[in-house]
Design a protein around this motif. Structure first.
Motif, short mmCIF file in Angstrom:
data_model
loop_
_atom_site.label_atom_id
_atom_site.label_comp_id
_atom_site.label_asym_id
_atom_site.label_seq_id
_atom_site.Cartn_x
_atom_site.Cartn_y
_atom_site.Cartn_z
N GLY A 36 27.88 -8.46 78.78
CA GLY A 36 28.57 -9.68 78.35
C GLY A 36 29.93 -9.38 77.76
O GLY A 36 30.91 -10.10 78.02
N VAL A 37 30.03 -8.31 76.98
CA VAL A 37 31.32 -7.90 76.41
C VAL A 37 32.30 -7.54 77.53
O VAL A 37 33.47 -7.92 77.49
CB VAL A 37 31.14 -6.72 75.43
N ALA A 42 37.14 -8.90 80.64
CA ALA A 42 37.75 -9.18 81.95
C ALA A 42 38.36 -10.57 81.99
O ALA A 42 39.39 -10.78 82.65
CB ALA A 42 36.70 -9.04 83.05
N LYS A 43 37.79 -11.52 81.26
CA LYS A 43 38.26 -12.91 81.30
C LYS A 43 39.20 -13.25 80.15
O LYS A 43 39.67 -14.40 80.06
CB LYS A 43 37.06 -13.86 81.28
N ALA A 44 39.48 -12.30 79.27
CA ALA A 44 40.34 -12.58 78.11
C ALA A 44 41.74 -12.99 78.57
O ALA A 44 42.35 -12.30 79.39
CB ALA A 44 40.40 -11.37 77.19
N GLY A 52 36.35 -13.14 69.51
CA GLY A 52 35.02 -13.29 70.10
C GLY A 52 34.51 -11.99 70.70
O GLY A 52 33.32 -11.65 70.58
N ILE A 53 35.41 -11.23 71.31
CA ILE A 53 35.04 -9.94 71.88
C ILE A 53 34.62 -8.98 70.77
O ILE A 53 33.59 -8.30 70.87
CB ILE A 53 36.19 -9.35 72.71
#
Length: 104
Positions: A36-37, A42-44, A52-53
């Motif tokens: 999930g991290v 990848a989507k940041a 959040g990360i």
């Protein structure tokens, strides 16, 4: 990516089957958290995404630390219960204490 087959639990004196299953379950959850991290990274898109990360990384680290403590606690309990003498019990305790000093 295909799912990996479940690990075969080998019987021995290191840990009980229940202890092994508990640890494997904990580690599978940590593995899921790490995946999930990776997706979050990848989507940041925005600087705010880093909070959040970081929160998810912290949760994964704490879960892994808890697994470590569970491993050593389980080993101490199992080895002490199976000891045939007070000397053997003391030796088991010393081995676990050495692991704590080395890795904690």
């Amino acid at each position: 990516m295909a799912d990996t087959p479940p690990l075969k639990i080998v019987q021995g004196t290191a840990l009980t089957d229940a202890q092994k299953k508990d640890l494997l379950h904990r580690l599978a959850r940590v593995e899921g958290q790490l995946r999930g991290v990776q997706k979050l990274i990848a989507k940041a898109e925005h600087p705010d995404d880093c909070e959040g990360i970081a929160q998810q990384m912290s949760a994964a680290r704490k879960a892994l630390d808890r697994s470590f403590v569970t491993l050593l606690s389980s080993a101490l309990i199992t080895h002490t219960e199976k000891a045939t003498s007070s000397e053997a019990s003391a030796e088991s305790s010393r081995r676990v204490a050495a692991l704590l000093e080395k890795f904690a």
